[in-house]
Motif scaffolding. Structure first.
Motif, short mmCIF file in Angstrom:
data_model
loop_
_atom_site.label_atom_id
_atom_site.label_comp_id
_atom_site.label_asym_id
_atom_site.label_seq_id
_atom_site.Cartn_x
_atom_site.Cartn_y
_atom_site.Cartn_z
N VAL A 45 40.27 48.60 32.29
CA VAL A 45 39.49 47.41 32.57
C VAL A 45 39.44 46.46 31.38
O VAL A 45 39.56 45.23 31.54
N ASP A 46 39.26 46.99 30.16
CA ASP A 46 39.08 46.12 28.99
C ASP A 46 40.25 45.16 28.77
O ASP A 46 40.03 43.95 28.61
N PRO A 47 41.50 45.62 28.74
CA PRO A 47 42.60 44.65 28.57
C PRO A 47 42.72 43.66 29.72
O PRO A 47 43.09 42.51 29.52
N THR A 48 42.39 44.12 30.94
CA THR A 48 42.42 43.21 32.08
C THR A 48 41.37 42.12 31.92
O THR A 48 41.61 40.94 32.21
N LEU A 49 40.17 42.51 31.48
CA LEU A 49 39.11 41.54 31.22
C LEU A 49 39.54 40.51 30.19
O LEU A 49 39.33 39.30 30.37
N LEU A 50 40.13 40.98 29.11
CA LEU A 50 40.55 40.07 28.04
C LEU A 50 41.59 39.09 28.55
O LEU A 50 41.55 37.89 28.24
N ALA A 51 42.54 39.58 29.34
CA ALA A 51 43.57 38.70 29.90
C ALA A 51 42.95 37.67 30.83
O ALA A 51 43.30 36.48 30.78
N LEU A 52 41.99 38.09 31.67
CA LEU A 52 41.35 37.16 32.59
C LEU A 52 40.58 36.08 31.85
O LEU A 52 40.70 34.89 32.17
N VAL A 53 39.79 36.48 30.87
CA VAL A 53 38.99 35.51 30.12
C VAL A 53 39.89 34.49 29.43
O VAL A 53 39.63 33.28 29.45
N THR A 54 40.97 34.95 28.83
CA THR A 54 41.88 34.04 28.13
C THR A 54 42.52 33.05 29.09
O THR A 54 42.62 31.85 28.80
N LEU A 55 42.95 33.53 30.25
CA LEU A 55 43.55 32.64 31.24
C LEU A 55 42.54 31.61 31.76
O LEU A 55 42.87 30.44 31.94
N LEU A 56 41.30 32.04 31.98
CA LEU A 56 40.28 31.12 32.48
C LEU A 56 40.00 30.01 31.48
O LEU A 56 39.85 28.84 31.83
#
Length: 356
Positions: A45-56
């Motif tokens: 979950v953590d790397p997915t969260l980081l990727a999502l936040v950066t894209l947003l």
């Protein structure tokens, strides 16, 4: 997702909704049939969260605030509605329907408290609203809701979850402020290095990737926590009812404000959409980082996000039907030409070069 040169159509909404529902189903099946695999997904979950936040954050136009200086009255009205009036409506609705389920109530409150920072603009465009002015609301809504998030949790949770202001502050710094700075710097550097046309293609690729990252995150949540969610499945009927009541009340709020302030139709449509749409993807990411191991909170956010697509589609039809009530002449033309199109928060199909 449609290309920037295409006329906006509603099937893009359906595709996104189907993608989210498929991610829920796949995650649930994976967690039920292969529990060890579900836990493995939960650990990603953590790397997915980081990727999502950066894209947003990458697609946010902070420069749009400068262009909206002449519309401070509307921006002030929108801020009061989104950050003072709507939170109290959300609190009352969540308390009425889910007072006996405090964790789910907190998740629903988090969903209600945060105005959308992107996809409302696509629906504003489809409704004939003021897109240029709406663009300025994106960075404004994002900045204010991130600043208010720790205070909202303190005011509205009533100790349903353990909330430490210092911990949330450090979490926001690590997970959101630093990615925000990195994303904005990367945005500006790439725009300067690539030029407007090529940079628009980069933004379009980001737009296409973001819903898949959201779907991956939702799948990971359900795969790792399906047993807990299944134990509370009956409660989620009340979540659906609460979301429906919230949408009805916020619609009445926007109607009342528009009449009181004598808004033209383009601003009325914009206000209606920004008051109705919520920032579920960003709030899901923030909540998972600030309040770990609370799957019931996350599920409430995901359910709200699914219902929201249907609501905004219906709201668009209501607005267009009632458009005749507004003066057809004597108002400046609506700017529909430079709007991002439909997609999750930060997920748009941009059509105008030279964005900053």
């Amino acid at each position: 997702m449609l290309s920037s040169s295409s006329e906006p159509q509603l099937p893009g909404v359906t595709v996104t909704s189907v993608l989210l529902m498929a991610s829920i189903a796949l995650g649930a099946l994976f967690g039920l049939l292969l529990p060890a695999g579900g836990q493995w997904l939960g650990e990603r979950v953590d790397p997915t969260l980081l990727a999502l936040v950066t894209l947003l954050f990458f697609g946010v136009r902070f420069g749009a605030l400068v262009q909206a200086v002449g519309n401070l009255r509307f921006l002030g009205i929108a801020l009061v509605a989104n950050f003072l009036l709507v939170p109290w409506i959300g609190y009352c609705v969540a308390s009425l329907f889910l007072a006996d389920h405090p964790l789910i109530m907190v998740g629903l409150m988090i969903y209600f408290l945060s105005p959308c920072t992107d996809w409302f603009l696509g629906f504003t465009r489809l409704s004939g609203g003021n897109v240029s002015l709406g663009t300025a609301l994106i960075p404004l809504n994002m900045a204010v809701q991130l600043l208010l998030y720790p205070w909202y949790l303190q005011w509205f949770t009533h100790n349903a979850v353990q909330v430490e202001a210092g911990m949330i502050g450090s979490t926001l710094l690590q997970w959101f402020l630093l990615p925000l700075v990195a994303a904005v710097v990367a945005h500006q550097l790439l725009r300067l290095c690539l030029g407007a046309a090529r940079f628009e293609r980069v933004l379009h690729r980001v737009d296409q990737a973001t819903p898949w990252v959201i779907a991956l995150l939702v799948m990971e949540i359900f795969a790792a926590n399906i047993s807990v969610l299944m134990a509370h499945r009956a409660v989620f009927v009340w979540v659906l009812l609460a979301v429906f009541a919230f949408f009805v009340l916020t619609f009445l709020l926007s109607e009342g404000i528009s009449r009181l302030c004598r808004m033209r139709y383009p601003e009325h449509a914009l206000l209606t959409m920004t008051v109705a749409a919520r920032n579920a993807p960003l709030m899901l990411a923030i909540t998972m980082a600030a309040l770990p191991d609370q799957p019931l909170l996350y599920a409430a956010l995901v359910i709200g996000m699914l219902v929201e697509f249907l609501h905004l589609t219906a709201l668009r039809r209501l607005l267009l039907t009632a458009r005749h009530r507004f003066p057809p002449a004597g108002s400046p033309p609506v700017d529909n030409g430079s709007a991002p199109f439909l997609g999750p928060e930060g997920v748009t199909s941009r059509s105008s070069p030279g964005r900053s």
